[in-house]
Design an enzyme around this catalytic site. Structure first.
Site, PDB file in Angstrom:
ATOM      1  N   CYS A  23      25.763  13.715 -51.751  1.00 24.13           N
ATOM      2  CA  CYS A  23      26.398  12.471 -51.333  1.00 24.13           C
ATOM      3  C   CYS A  23      26.185  12.250 -49.829  1.00 24.13           C
ATOM      4  CB  CYS A  23      27.873  12.462 -51.731  1.00 24.13           C
ATOM      5  SG  CYS A  23      28.634  10.813 -51.651  1.00 24.13           S
TER       6      CYS A  23
ATOM      7  N   HIS B 281      26.496  12.437 -57.429  1.00 27.61           N
ATOM      8  CA  HIS B 281      27.358  13.620 -57.548  1.00 27.61           C
ATOM      9  C   HIS B 281      26.960  14.424 -58.782  1.00 27.61           C
ATOM     10  CE1 HIS B 281      30.457  12.739 -54.482  1.00 27.61           C
ATOM     11  NE2 HIS B 281      30.120  11.476 -54.711  1.00 27.61           N
TER      12      HIS B 281
ATOM     13  N   GLU C 253      28.070  17.222 -59.709  1.00 32.00           N
ATOM     14  CA  GLU C 253      29.267  17.851 -60.282  1.00 32.00           C
ATOM     15  C   GLU C 253      30.047  16.886 -61.172  1.00 32.00           C
ATOM     16  OE1 GLU C 253      30.863  15.903 -56.567  1.00 32.00           O
ATOM     17  OE2 GLU C 253      28.967  16.799 -57.235  1.00 32.00           O
TER      18      GLU C 253
END
Length: 213
Positions: A82, A193, A195
């Site tokens: 990010c 992202h 994750e």
């Protein structure tokens, strides 16, 4: 092997660490200790929020020099996530202009106002949600991930890399081609992202922890 998630007070640290722990049995630590960062086998540079605040906190926590040292040495893999991707560029338009780490030539630009899609529908800024990522160049971190796979984004600014060889993934949004995966040598960075990007995001993280540049 230790994977260090660099803690300078900004970023989705615990979610990133949990996702890494899901894909590896290696030791994952969240740390602001320079010695631990230098001693780690792999590093993750997260980032969330305004880039001025991210760069400011990196300096305030005496970690900018350590990150510069690691980048110059090119001795271990580093993954930017990010704003962590944006910080690797030379400069950002955000906050009236912010000098970044300068590891890769290029700028961070604002999407602008009144964005429209191909059907003249208004697009929101920040660019938030799932978007397809086109693999611009092959890279080991794309292993097992289909071209044009979808990843999760939250951003109002996007990377515009200067060198084509540094661009590994792109996304089209409002007439802009955002360079959402960039890198050079042992450094790879993504605007999205991983994750939060389900199977393909976890696969990218798994590829990172086994990557030998």
């Amino acid at each position: 092997m230790t994977i260090a998630v660099i803690d300078y007070g900004m970023g989705n640290l615990h979610s990133v660490a949990k996702a890494l722990e899901h894909v590896t049995h290696e030791n994952v630590v969240i740390t602001d200790d320079s010695r631990s960062i230098r001693g780690a086998s792999r590093l993750v540079l997260p980032g969330q929020g305004a880039i001025r605040d991210c760069m400011g906190e990196l300096q305030r926590n005496d970690l900018q020099g350590v990150v510069h040292e690691v980048l110059r040495a090119q001795a271990k893999p580093l993954l930017g996530i990010c704003v962590g991707q944006q910080m690797l560029m030379e400069e950002s338009e955000e906050n009236g202009g912010v000098t970044c780490l300068g590891h890769l030539p290029g700028r961070v630009r604002h999407f602008g106002r009144d964005l429209r899609d191909a059907w003249d529908q208004r697009l929101k800024v920040p660019h938030m949600g799932w978007n397809r990522v086109t693999q611009h160049h092959p890279h080991p971190l794309w292993a097992g991930i289909d071209d044009d796979a979808r990843f999760y984004f939250v951003h109002s600014y996007y990377v515009e890399a200067q060198e084509d060889a540094d661009i590994f993934g792109t996304t089209e949004y409002g007439g802009h081609t955002a360079h959402v995966a960039t890198g050079r040598g042992p450094v790879f960075a993504v605007q999205f992202h991983p994750e939060k990007s389900a199977r393909d995001g976890l696969r990218l993280l798994e590829n990172f922890v086994t990557w030998t540049p």
